[in-house]
Every structure is written in structure tokens, then in C-alpha cells.
Design an enzyme around this catalytic site. Sequence first.
Site, PDB file in Angstrom:
ATOM      1  N   ARG A   1       0.832  -1.209   0.000  1.00 41.54           N
ATOM      2  CA  ARG A   1       0.000   0.000   0.000  1.00 41.54           C
ATOM      3  C   ARG A   1       0.863   1.254   0.000  1.00 41.54           C
ATOM      4  NH1 ARG A   1      -5.546   1.670   0.810  1.00 41.54           N
ATOM      5  NH2 ARG A   1      -6.261  -0.475   0.762  1.00 41.54           N
TER       6      ARG A   1
ATOM      7  N   GLU B   1      -9.375   6.244   7.265  1.00 40.27           N
ATOM      8  CA  GLU B   1      -7.947   6.483   7.105  1.00 40.27           C
ATOM      9  C   GLU B   1      -7.567   7.752   6.341  1.00 40.27           C
ATOM     10  OE1 GLU B   1      -7.882   2.454   5.509  1.00 40.27           O
ATOM     11  OE2 GLU B   1      -5.996   2.154   6.557  1.00 40.27           O
TER      12      GLU B   1
END
Lengths: 174, 262, 811
Positions: C311, C765
Site C-alpha cells: 500500500r 484512514e
Amino acid sequence: MNTNLTVNGRPHALDLDTRVTLLDALRDQLKLTGSKKGCDHGQCGACTVLVNGQRINACLSLAVMHDGDEITTVEGLSSDGRSPLQAAFVRHDGMQCGYCTPGQLCSATAVLDEIARGWPSHVSADLEGPVELTREELAERMSGNICRCSCYPGISKAILSVAEDGTVHREAAE
Amino acid sequence: MYAFDIERPTTIADAVAALKADEAQPLSGGQTLIPTLKARLAAPSKLISLSGISDMIGLSDEGGALRIGGATKHDTVAKEAGATHPGLAGLAARIGDPAVRHRGTIGGSIANNDPAACYPSAALAHGATIVTDRRDIAADDFFTGLFDTALEDGEIVTAVRFPRPEASNYQKFEQPASRFAMVGVFVAKFADGVRVAVTGAGEDGVFRWTEAETALSSSFTPGAVEGLSVSADGLISDLHGSAAYRAHLIKVMTKRAVAAAE
Amino acid sequence: MSVGKPLPHDTAPLHVTGAARYVDDIPAPANTLHLAFGLSTVARGVLNGVDLTKVRAAPGVVAVMCADDLPFANDVSPSIHDEPLLATDRVHFVGQPVFLVVATSHLAARKAARLATFDITEETPILTVDEALAADSRFEDGPVIWSKGAAADAIARAPHRVEGTMEVGGQEHFYLEGQAALALPQDGGEMVVHSSTQHPTEIQHKVAEALGLPMHAVRVEMRRMGGGFGGKESQGNALAVACSVAARATGRPCRMRYDRDDDMVITGKRHDLRIDYRAGFDDLGRLTGVDFRHLMRCGWSQDLSLPVADRAMLHADNAYLLDHVRIESHRLKTNTCSATAFRGFGGPQGMVGIERVMDHVAHALGLDPLKVRRANYYTDMAEDATEGGPSAPPQRSLGSSPPPEDISGKKKEADLTSRGGPDELNRVVVAEASGQTTPYGMAVTDFILNAMTERLADQSDYAARRAKVADWNATQPVLKRGIALTPVKFGISFTLTHLNQAGALVHVYQDGSVQVNHGGTEMGQGLYQKVAQVAAQAFGVGMEVVKVTATDTSKVPNTSATAASSGSDLNGMAVKIACDTIRDRIAACLAELHQVAPDTVVFAGGEVTVGGDTISFARAAQLTYESRVSLSATGYYKTPGLAWDRKRGQGRPFFYFAHGAACTEVVIDTLTGEYRILRTDILHDVGESLNPALDIGQIEGGYVQGAGWLTTEELVWDDRGRLRTHAPSTYKIPACGDRPEVFNVALWDGANREETIYRSKAVGEPPFMLGISALMALSDAVAACGPGYPALDAPATPERVLAAVDRVRRG
């Protein structure tokens, strides 16, 4: 060691090991689990309770040292859970995970009382006369209560809304 | 925590007597001792609480000096010392957080002599007198090293006597997590000269910065220390800051304290 | 309408009275036992043995267990089974659990745990990135490299170049509620486990393996966590498994919580890393080529490190169209605690790299960094694209045979529901994307940051304030100000594609009350309230009618972790589908009774209108029941359109992107390096908000936590691998006074172009990375002190800021 505590208005006669902190006595003996064990080192404020009206970290105080003291925990801030401050925390959503909330509320209750009594802090602009609950003043006075969700805007709004309502003075007068 | 007994004497004499027991240790506000007990760095068999001794609580005038009882809480000093000792009141108001200030005491702080504690710098900069159950000790003789003092076994700090300065101020660069001093500088100006005490930075605990005292005694202005520099030798280097950074901060905090002194 | 309302948290009244129970508050039977681990004091070595004589003899001790005493699997890993509950022949970090003490009290267990004598042959630990590189100590065979175009050539041919290195620290979760678990033995060897976890199914799976039971014999319940932030995705496994094996061995309930210091020492944290970068660019600051090298310190076990590092690579572009880019990612194995998930899951680490490049490029050209950023932005989607549905999903085909099991020694099942699990099941054929694409070949079709940046720059008065900052800095010798506006584009979906599914179970009772269960967990983000709003909306009833109950593996099975910001997207949709099923049944039933068409039945205001009659929802439920129609339904949802080939680094790993931008102004004291955040303005994209109050709370909290990561939160290990910052007295978390003095947060008013739950977007997030603007504002302020580039490492502590001031003055 025999110790008499008045907790949220109810007298308790306890036989306590001297090592037991006030926090453990509240949580384990009296089953008042509202006060939280966040760090157990007096650094996070989740265990803040009022002793004779003053806030302290319950994890940094031995229960037997409080013989005869009046202790207020989050469970005792009001009979119906709707003190002006409690209602304001709900209204302004002054929480996310909620784990610091009991400590924040006990601390904030004391802050409003300190302000009503005109006790200045080191950031107060004027050491005489009424204390204004500015952003900086509030930040200093709530500095011992950490919120890891960083819900500080909501917490601050809740406290300031009660202070501005003048509820402070009514509570102080009671 | 190991098992221990607790006694709560109400007079200094009773407390001194109780402390004669093996491994007895005084308990004041507990803000340092209780975490230490939890970590089991200390294992006393008996704790003698000093918080019930009324003679050791409160502020009073003693021949122009300020006498503060050893069991007086930081919060009380913050609220009551300001009229004559503004630097001292300001220092007390910045210790820890409000909950800690409601429990912690001046005697506990002085007797513990944590190298990052605030009060030792005030005592040293004022040239204060540490009053114990058996004698008076000048601050210059009291702080003997890291967590070490001139106190004998069982000796209690019953009060601290602070002469009144013409001007004083305390500036602290906080270790942000604990709010202890990474560098704290107390500056106090008296008729016969200026004293500068530094806490948080010294490997042996609180110390006086004598070059700055000389310079400030001839000119009490921030500029007076401009030409001085602090050596990093003997300063603490740890996870919160290097010795060089602390050396740099000592001068900056000294100048701030002089500028803010009242 | 309940969706879209700014309602507070559902259990707020419980929180303000102390009545909201967390795992350690749950009353347990009087004979409950308490657990503590005995921890390795050595970072690396051969474990020859442990003398437990004193431990066993200590007061209150009921049992002591070592690896050999475990009846079945000794494994709490969420990935490749490299993390034993208790150390076997080696120890790998200071704080690794070696044995387990079961005692009559928490204190007795902890005290006894310290009485062991270890016999360990100590070896030189591998602690730093450099040591790991030198020893080639890593997960996987070598670095993962993804690229697009020809970065090296493009950089070589570029008119200008910068290069540099940035150290980025890790982050302790410091969930205020530490890790905790309680295991209650049941009839026939079954186990009920209360665990403070973001991933109940993972706990169920691990406990079942440890007890040698099928998953159906283990039930895990989770009502709420006192914060998670990713730290309770895999790190709760050890406590739940320990409690379960101890409960099985003793036949008594067992509970465990880590003391704060232990929690900080044992559990994993955000991955720290070093980023090396080289970039080529033109006169306007447009990147012609960029090369990144990520050196991530993963700790001793693999945990979730591979998808975290992935990621980071997936966010190395952030908001910028990069035609020639190469990203090399090293996943280094070190003798430190095993780094794990933390809000953003590597995304922040990738993003801070490209933002550093933008800052560096702007400095080299003497341009406003915002101009450089905007010059590199992707192009916004067409105005009318909001109304378009999802783009056609790429072709995909499932493999015909299951993958080989990765088993060594004891029988262990693959952790299918873990982000560390195997991805071979997804045999993906990725279609070539057209138009502007990310470095991993995904078409960027929903970009809106040009418009958002325009509006935020306007609302925050960026240009005028930047000029004022310059004026201030020209006249002020000591205090310098800095301002920065940075964007966030964050990909939403689990990158392990099969995790993008969710289930729900909804009951309507005969009194018209509605009980909702779903696979998501509540950690303060407000998921339960959002889901309740979705259910209330579906039935046209008030919020008081809906109750969301504790997450329970016996109600909804095979759940994914509440992670990747996906909680509301996945579970909200599953709940809506279940509610719609029941609502349609009620409508059909009433329509038949009234002989009207089902689609004429209206649910609104707590009432149901059918054929001219209006009855209460409760009455409608009764009639449906009396007609012998089921008022219970499951709902199941899977995210459409995903196709991701991790090995090649190609495809569409994300359903959509969530966006945001933040403008932060700071002031620094050049004598000490101290600083304050003066003002922050945020504009954030949550699509059509399900609940603006909760969303704004996530944005404010995310920003402060993100800024904390990059400024004050510093983790320090010593040269023997001991964590020195293991308490709140040494690790600085943002407090009330650390939030910006002026803090304006606004929501972008566009809908999600993809068909998400009420066209909302995930919010957990993405706002975390808005905190990068604080670091860049500090860089701007330091840059005002001299000609050099600040090259600030993170966290930018006052000492680092002061050092940077000194550096730029020297040029």
C-alpha cells in the site's frame, strides 16, 4: 487495612490491602468500572476522579490514604446521567471510542468549578478577577487528559458550551 | 508492588519516630513514589504518610522570607506564592498537569531530587533553606547528586524557606510527554546578586550557571549572557535530546527568564 | 430520513455515565484466572531453556505454560505462521512472549512472570535498516519493484533533478484501552471469547487452531474497543489464544490485559522506513521521472507487512500523474517488535515520500510548492461523471484449483480472512486501462482534487496568507512562519481482493423493533451508528427502533477485519441488502392483503402506507408474522469491479479514491526549534456523508493523529533492541493544546460516482494523511531561515527542526 470511603454519596467500609490504588479499589472492589485504566502511571487521565471536589489520578493514589474522603466518579456525576456537562458531551459528540470520556468528564467538571471559583492558571491573562475560559486556558486545564482519537474539538466545544451557558455559576452556587 | 504497612502520623515527631522502623519510607503526595512502587524499584516495608501533619502544610511569612510546609501541594504554591515569589508560583503552576498538582508536594519533590524536577532549581536559585526535622540545610549543600540529597535516613523535609527576590522567573523547555523539564532555568535577582539554577540538563542533577550569574549581576538583561556559551560536557544526552541541544537551550531559557522576570 | 443526519455516537449516553463496558469491564465469574507473559529480555538468541521454579512457586500461580505445553497450534501469526504464541527454540525481539503465567490475580501473574531465569545464548541483533540490508535480512526473496514508463532515462534526460533521503519514524497506536481478552469455557470444550479486536473472525480462527477445534466451536464477541487504529487487527491474537488455552487447561475463565508498558513493548507499531528518491522535472516543476526506494523495517515476523508495504507503493503517486516512475520496496526483517497495521496501512508512508519530492522540487525552482503540486495533479473527472455508475469491471477468472497450502509441521490452515493471507485464489486477468493511469495501471476516473484545491485555497485564503507569511519572515528574526497546502488521494478497498465482502443479519421483531448484526467492529469511528441509520432509513423508522448488537462470529461468519476504511462501505451495504429483503417481504405481504402492487407500499415516518391505509411499522410487522412470512434475513455484499495482480503490480485494486486537502500554517522558534500549529483548514471528500458529525470527527481526529506521527511522536530503541519510549511519560501523544489554534473542517459536496452505500465514501484512514501538511508547513518555515533545503526527517521534533534551521542557514 480498614478504610471508609464515601463514593458517589454512598459510604463504604472496606478492608483493603495497602497496595491497592484508589483506581483498583473502585474498579475491583466496588465494581465501578467507569474509571478506566489507560496507562496506570498518571499520564493519560482516564482514571481521573474527584476527591473532596478536587481532581486526581486514581491510579497514583493509594486507596487507604483516602480514609474519610468523598470520592466522585463518572457514575456519580449526576443521578440521571444528564448533568449539563454530560448532556453537552452527548450533544457535541465529545467522544469517539469513549475510553477517555469518564476521565474527561471528571476533569471538566473540576475545570468548571475552578473557573467558577476564579482560580487562575499560569496561562490566565489576568490573575485577579474572573477567569475567562479561553481556548488556551481550556487546553492548559485539560492537559492531563489524553484522547487518542483526538476528539479535542468536540470535547472543547462541550465544555465551552456549558461554561457559556452560565451553568458553571449555577453549579458552583449549589 | 510488595506488601507494606502505612502509618499516618499527625505530628513531625511521630513521623520521625515512625521512620526509625526498618525500611520505612516517607510517603508524601505519591506522584513519584507510587509509580516507583508499581515498577518495584522501591520495596519499603512501611510507608509513613506525611500528608496528615498540619505543621507541614501551607505558606507563611517568616521574617520576610516565604516558608512553605513540606507537605504543601504544588497547586497551593501556585495559587498563594505569587504576591512575593512570582517565579516560584509560576514554576508550581507548570508542574505536570492539574491532577498531579493536586497531590504532589514540594517536600516530596525536593527530597527526591529528580534531575528533571522543577523545584530543585527554585530552591537553588533562591538560595533557599531546606528545613528538616533536625536542622537547616542551605540549598547549595542540599542537592548532592542524581536522586541524592544531604538528607540522612529518616530525615524529613518539613519546610523550605525562600528569601524574597527582587525579581524572579522560571522558564521550562518541557520534555513534551511527561512535562518534566528537559531544560529548566530559574533566575532570581537579589540585592547582592543574581542566581541562576538549571534543572533537567545536568548529569548530576540541578546546578548553578555561575558565568551567567556574574554577567547578570552586573547587567540584568537578556543581552548580558549573549556572549556566554554552555559546554555540553556533563549534560544529559538521552532519547529526548542531546547534550548539545540541552546546552543550547540553557542559554535560550536563561535569556527568556531574565526577560520575563518580575 | 436518518441517513445524512449529524447524529452523535449511538452509545454516547453510556459513555458519559461510565456504563459503556469494554472487555476488561465485563463482569467475570469469581474463579476467573489472570494471565501474564514472561518476556524475552534479549533481542536475538538461542533459547536453551527457562528456569521456572520460582515462577511456579510464586504466590497465586495456578499454572505455567511453555511452548511444549500447548496442545495444538503454537501460532498467532495472521500470515505465514512465523509467529508462535510462545517462543520455541529462538527469541527474536525484546518483549517476545516465552512463557505464560496463569494466576489468581493480574498482579500475581505479572509478579511471577518476572521471576524466571532465562538461558539464552545471545547473538548480535539486526536492528536497523542498514544492518538488515547488510545481512540481506528480509521477507520475500528480494525487493518488490513496480514501474511504469522508463524512470531512469526520464530522470537522466530531465532539465532539473533533485535527490535525497528521508527517514520516517514509526508510530505507537496507544489505543487508550490496551489489548485485552476474556475466555469463558463452555460445555463440550467449546469456547466463548471476548476480545478487544478489529477482527473477530481472525480471533475465532486462531483460537480454534490452538484448541484443535472446528471454528464452529468458538464464538467471539466484540461490543466495542477503546480505540484500535489498526493495532487490534492482528495484535490481539496472542491474548485471546493465551486465554483460551489456559481456560481449556484449567477449566476456569481466563482474562488477560497487557499493562501499558508491556503493550508498548510487545505489540507492533506503524512501520518506520527510509525513503530514497530521485526525481527529474521541467521548469514548471512537472515531474518527468521519479524513482523511489522504500526501506521498511518490518520487525521479526511477517504479520501484515507485505500488504502494508504494497500500500505504501500504491500511494507513492498520491495525487500526481507520473508517466515514468519506478518504486522499489524492501521489506526488512529486524529483531524488533513486528510492525503492523496502523491507520493508512502504509499509505501514509508512501504518500509522504512524493510530498517530500514536491516540496524539494519547488524549493529547487523557487516556486510556490502548491503550484508545483497542481502542475502534477491528475486531471479531474468530467463534471457529469457523478451520475455515471461504476465503470465496466475488468474481465477476471477464478483459478480452477485451490492453491497449495503453506504448511510446515503442524496442521495449520491458511488465514483466508486476514490481510496477511494468501492471494493465489484471485487469478486475475487485468484489462489494459486507458486514459490517465496510476503507476500500477489503474485508470483514474474519479479525480476531483483540482476543484477541491481551488476551493480550499480560496476558503483558506492561501495566496494572501502565503504573502503575509513571507512578509512576516522578512521582518522577524526569531519566529518564522510556514504554510503548506497538501492533497490526499487514498485508494479504498482491501488490496487482497477477496476480503471485500461483508455479511449482515437483521431481525424484525413482532413489536416492530429491529435488531441489526454485521461483521464490522466499533472502535469509536461510529460504524454502529452509521449502520443503524442505514437500517432506519430502509424501514422508514426512527433511530430508537433500531438496535445494533455486539459483533458476534455466530451471527455473521467469515468476516473481514474492520480495516482499510471499509467498515461502512461493506457492512452498511450488507445491512441495507438484508433490510431491503425484509422490507420487500413486508411490502409483498401487505400488498397481497390489500390487493395492490407491492411497489405502492410506502415505508416512512415509522408507518407503512398500503392501499390508502396507514398502519404503524409494528403493526405491519405483526401482520407479516401472522401471514407466516419470515422477518429475518441475511445480507451479503461484495465490492464490484476489482481486479488486482499483486505480483505484477497491475490492475484495479481500489473501487474508488477518497480525496482531501489540508492547509496548515505553523510558527517555529528558531532559537529552540519549538513550533505551534496556528491554523488548519481542511476540505475533505466523504461523498454524500452518511453522518456529517461522525465524519468531521474522523477528519479532525485523523489530522491530529497524522500530524502527531510526523511531529511529536518519536519511538526510540537502544542499541540492544530495547524500546526506550514505552510509556506515555516518554512517548508524546497530541494533547488538547496540540490541536491547531484555528481548525476549520468542511466536507466536499460531491457524491461518490461509484454505487456505494448512499453514495458515501470511506473516511477512517484518508484524513490521517492530511497531517502531512503540518510537516510541509514546518519545512516551509525552516526554509525561510536560509538558502538550503530543510530536508526534514520525521518526526520533526524541536531538536530536528533546530538542526534543520542550522542546516539551511549554512546553505
